[in-house]
Design an enzyme around this catalytic site. Structure first.
Site, short mmCIF file in Angstrom:
data_model
loop_
_atom_site.label_atom_id
_atom_site.label_comp_id
_atom_site.label_asym_id
_atom_site.label_seq_id
_atom_site.Cartn_x
_atom_site.Cartn_y
_atom_site.Cartn_z
N MET A 1 0.84 -1.13 0.14
CA MET A 1 0.08 0.06 0.05
C MET A 1 0.86 1.05 0.09
O MET A 1 0.61 2.11 -1.08
CB MET A 1 -0.96 0.10 1.25
CG MET A 1 -2.13 -0.94 1.05
SD MET A 1 -3.40 -0.28 -0.11
CE MET A 1 -4.09 1.01 0.76
N ALA B 1 -1.70 -0.87 11.48
CA ALA B 1 -2.54 -0.04 12.54
C ALA B 1 -2.15 -0.59 13.84
O ALA B 1 -1.79 -1.89 13.86
CB ALA B 1 -4.09 -0.14 12.24
N SER C 1 -9.26 4.65 0.93
CA SER C 1 -9.88 3.38 0.32
C SER C 1 -9.73 2.89 -1.02
O SER C 1 -9.54 3.97 -1.93
CB SER C 1 -11.27 3.29 0.59
OG SER C 1 -12.36 1.96 -0.12
N LYS D 1 -14.25 6.73 7.44
CA LYS D 1 -13.64 5.33 6.67
C LYS D 1 -14.27 4.12 7.37
O LYS D 1 -14.37 3.09 6.71
CB LYS D 1 -11.89 5.27 6.78
CG LYS D 1 -11.39 4.03 6.06
CD LYS D 1 -11.70 3.84 4.78
CE LYS D 1 -10.97 2.90 3.96
NZ LYS D 1 -10.94 1.57 4.52
N HIS E 1 -17.60 3.57 6.08
CA HIS E 1 -17.54 2.94 4.56
C HIS E 1 -17.13 1.52 4.78
O HIS E 1 -17.89 0.89 3.87
CB HIS E 1 -16.16 3.61 3.98
CG HIS E 1 -15.60 3.15 2.63
ND1 HIS E 1 -15.04 1.99 2.84
CD2 HIS E 1 -16.13 3.39 1.27
CE1 HIS E 1 -14.58 1.65 1.33
NE2 HIS E 1 -15.18 2.27 0.57
N ASN E 2 -16.29 1.25 5.51
CA ASN E 2 -16.02 -0.23 5.40
C ASN E 2 -17.37 -1.37 6.09
O ASN E 2 -17.58 -2.51 5.66
CB ASN E 2 -15.02 -0.74 6.27
CG ASN E 2 -13.74 -0.52 5.86
OD1 ASN E 2 -13.63 0.51 4.84
ND2 ASN E 2 -12.47 -1.18 6.21
N GLU F 1 -19.50 -1.35 3.20
CA GLU F 1 -18.82 -2.58 2.40
C GLU F 1 -19.18 -3.89 2.63
O GLU F 1 -19.53 -4.61 2.00
CB GLU F 1 -17.11 -2.16 2.45
CG GLU F 1 -16.48 -3.23 1.66
CD GLU F 1 -14.94 -2.88 1.95
OE1 GLU F 1 -14.34 -1.76 1.82
OE2 GLU F 1 -14.35 -3.80 2.61
N ARG G 1 -20.57 -12.96 8.70
CA ARG G 1 -19.20 -13.57 8.66
C ARG G 1 -18.78 -14.39 9.91
O ARG G 1 -18.19 -15.50 9.59
CB ARG G 1 -18.25 -12.34 8.76
CG ARG G 1 -18.33 -11.60 7.36
CD ARG G 1 -17.08 -10.74 6.87
NE ARG G 1 -17.65 -9.73 5.81
CZ ARG G 1 -16.50 -9.09 5.24
NH1 ARG G 1 -15.16 -8.99 5.90
NH2 ARG G 1 -16.57 -8.32 4.20
C1 6PG Z 1 -10.82 -0.37 1.25
C2 6PG Z 1 -11.15 -1.56 2.19
C3 6PG Z 1 -9.76 -2.02 2.80
C4 6PG Z 1 -9.85 -3.63 3.45
C5 6PG Z 1 -10.59 -3.62 4.79
C6 6PG Z 1 -11.62 -4.48 4.74
O1 6PG Z 1 -11.74 0.50 1.63
O2 6PG Z 1 -9.99 -0.29 0.42
O3 6PG Z 1 -12.10 -1.56 2.93
O4 6PG Z 1 -9.68 -1.13 3.86
O5 6PG Z 1 -10.35 -4.36 2.38
O6 6PG Z 1 -9.52 -3.90 5.32
O7 6PG Z 1 -11.11 -5.87 5.20
P1 6PG Z 1 -11.81 -7.03 5.83
O8 6PG Z 1 -13.07 -7.64 5.17
O9 6PG Z 1 -10.55 -7.92 6.17
O10 6PG Z 1 -12.27 -6.33 7.23
#
Ligand code: 6PG
Length: 488
Positions: A23, A86, A138, A192, A195-196, A199, A297
């Site tokens: 990254m 982190a 992200s 963020k 956001h996750n 996701e 999950r």
């Molecule tokens: C992003 C992703 C990235 C990563 C996360 C989720 O925005 O680019 O969210 O941060 O894929 O860590 O991963 P997990 O599914 O392992 O929690």
């Protein structure tokens, strides 16, 4: 190559990157490709050497062997983005940089940090007169190299320097870079995190759609890949729907079977979705779809429990029929259920951002957040533009589900959504995110909720009091006395 880098004669770099795993090195390359002069520092110098050897021709890099040389190579205000793991590794790098940076300099954490850590670090680093910016980034490795969505927090002053640098490398949609100053201290990492969470919900909803089409309607992975590719031409147009088609089309070279059938069915997670739910619980914001995605999950990984339940309850497994007489109509119903549930996931995520902003004193422009999520990030999707429009209205909606476009979409989809959830439930296909999103929608729109009864129960056993619909105040019924009501 083992040559050492010489100490810089004069500071030439306008930005530095610390931590050159994939990254970090992709971000450094992206910065260099866009005209920035990039100072590089990594704990193991060989990684820095490798980056310069392999990609040195992509732009201007200033490699450093020591953190002191790294600092010396940066123009003022020195600005460095940390791209390390982190947690403790981030704290260790911050401590090193604070030693060599000066007041006015800027330290940016580009990792997936807990926003509460970012708030703590910002306050600690500020003691030294140095700015600390937590920036959510992200888009994964590909995004870091070719244009991520970036969510920086921190002070206005630091953003004046940092903003243009981040804008030079962010994804661009309609001529606008996918970056904005989200708010002070931990605001960027908070957004963020949400956001996750979205996701996770998005991925779970797609997973449930796949399961319905597979075990419910008997489609093959290749056929479902075609379905998703077609859905990607509709309102569902998004990165996650697009890659779903790719994953489902993939055939395993070793066995000749669809790859999805040979991947173990236990979903991993690094924890950001869990943080989203934990914080939502603290804020009392019902992010039910996101929570179900995290729990799903978790359930997938409960191997012993799954084996025991599979062995005990063999009857009535889905047959691939599920009473589907009109396949095309069923596929369309699942698409509509996915769309409706996705609206709920975003509504819940934005609700959490609103509540977080209120609690932590951030001024977060929700329309701007949707705008910077249109490109570069994992949840990038066509309908984020519509969310921006919804929040730009003279009277922004208190919930996305009541914004005109989304309300009309829910009007048009909720009958199909109910059918899909009912079908799935009767057929034994788990659709926790579809079902809880529907329950959320029905909960919000119910004129009366059984919460009134719960208040009565609480008053009965604990004298917790209740409010009345016809006058203000708190009231208590003398349950073990004459059952008359007293004002508390
Ligand atoms: C992003 C992703 C990235 C990563 C996360 C989720 O925005 O680019 O969210 O941060 O894929 O860590 O991963 P997990 O599914 O392992 O929690």
């Amino acid at each position: 190559m083992t040559t050492s880098f010489s100490a810089p004669a004069s500071p030439t770099a306008n930005i530095g990157v610390v931590g050159l795993a994939v990254m970090g090195s992709n971000l450094a390359r992206n910065l260099a490709r866009h005209g920035n002069t990039v100072a590089l520092y990594n704990r193991t110098a060989q990684r820095t050497r490798d980056l310069v050897a392999e990609h040195g021709d992509e732009g201007a890099f200033v490699p450093a062997e020591t953190v002191a040389d790294f600092a010396a190579s940066l123009q003022r205000p020195r600005t460095a983005i940390i791209m390390v793991k982190a947690g403790a590794p981030t704290d260790a790098v911050i401590d090193e940089l604070v030693e060599v940076f000066e007041p006015g300099d800027i330290i940016v954490d580009g990792g997936n940090a807990q926003f509460t850590d970012t708030i703590r670090r910002e306050a600690a680093v500020r003691e030294h007169g140095i700015h600390f910016v937590g920036a959510g980034i992200s888009g994964g490795e590909e995004g870091a190299l070719n244009g991520p969505s970036i969510m920086p927090g921190g002070s206005d002053e630091s953003y004046a320097t940092l903003g243009p640098i981040l804008a030079s490398i962010a994804a661009v949609v309609d001529g606008e870079p996918c970056v904005t100053h989200v708010g002070t201290d931990g605001a960027g990492h908070f957004v963020k995190m949400v956001h996750n969470g979205i996701e996770y919900a998005d991925m779970q909803l797609i997973g449930e759609s796949y399961d319905l089409l597979r075990r419910g309607a008997g489609l093959t992975p290749a056929e479902i890949a075609d379905v998703f590719a077609q859905w990607n031409t509709t309102e569902l147009d998004s990165y996650l729907v697009e890659i779903t088609a790719e994953v489902l089309r993939q055939v395993d070279a070793a066995t000749g079977r669809p790859l999805v059938d040979v991947i173990t069915d236990q979903a991993g997670m690094k924890g950001t979705g869990t943080w989203t739910v934990q914080n939502a619980l603290d804020l009392a914001v019902p992010v039910t779809g996101i929570a179900e995605a995290v729990f799903a999950r978790g359930l997938s990984g409960r191997t012993a429990q799954r084996e025991a339940a599979q062995a005990r309850f063999t009857e009535g497994q889905p047959t691939g029929e599920l009473g589907v007489t009109d396949r095309d109509a069923f596929i369309e119903a699942v698409r509509l259920a996915l769309f409706a549930s996705k609206i709920v996931a975003y509504a819940q995520g934005f609700d959490e951002i609103t509540a977080g902003a209120e609690k932590y004193g951030w001024q977060i422009d929700l329309g701007e957040i949707a705008r910077i999520w249109r490109g570069g990030c994992i949840i990038r999707a066509r309908f984020l533009g519509t969310i921006t429009e919804a929040y730009a209205a003279d009277e922004p909606p208190v919930s996305l589900i009541t914004a005109p476009y989304f309300a009309a979409a829910l009007d048009a989809t909720h009958a199909a959504w109910r059918q899909v959830v009912a079908h799935a439930t009767l057929g034994g296909i788990p659709v926790p995110a579809f079902a809880s999103s529907l329950a959320y929608f029905d909960g919000l729109r119910s004129p009366r909720l059984p919460a009134a009864l719960i208040q009565g129960q609480r008053d009965f056993f604990g004298a917790h009091t209740y409010g009345r619909i016809d006058r203000p105040g708190a009231f208590h019924t003398l349950w073990s006395g004459d059952r008359s009501e007293v004002e508390a």
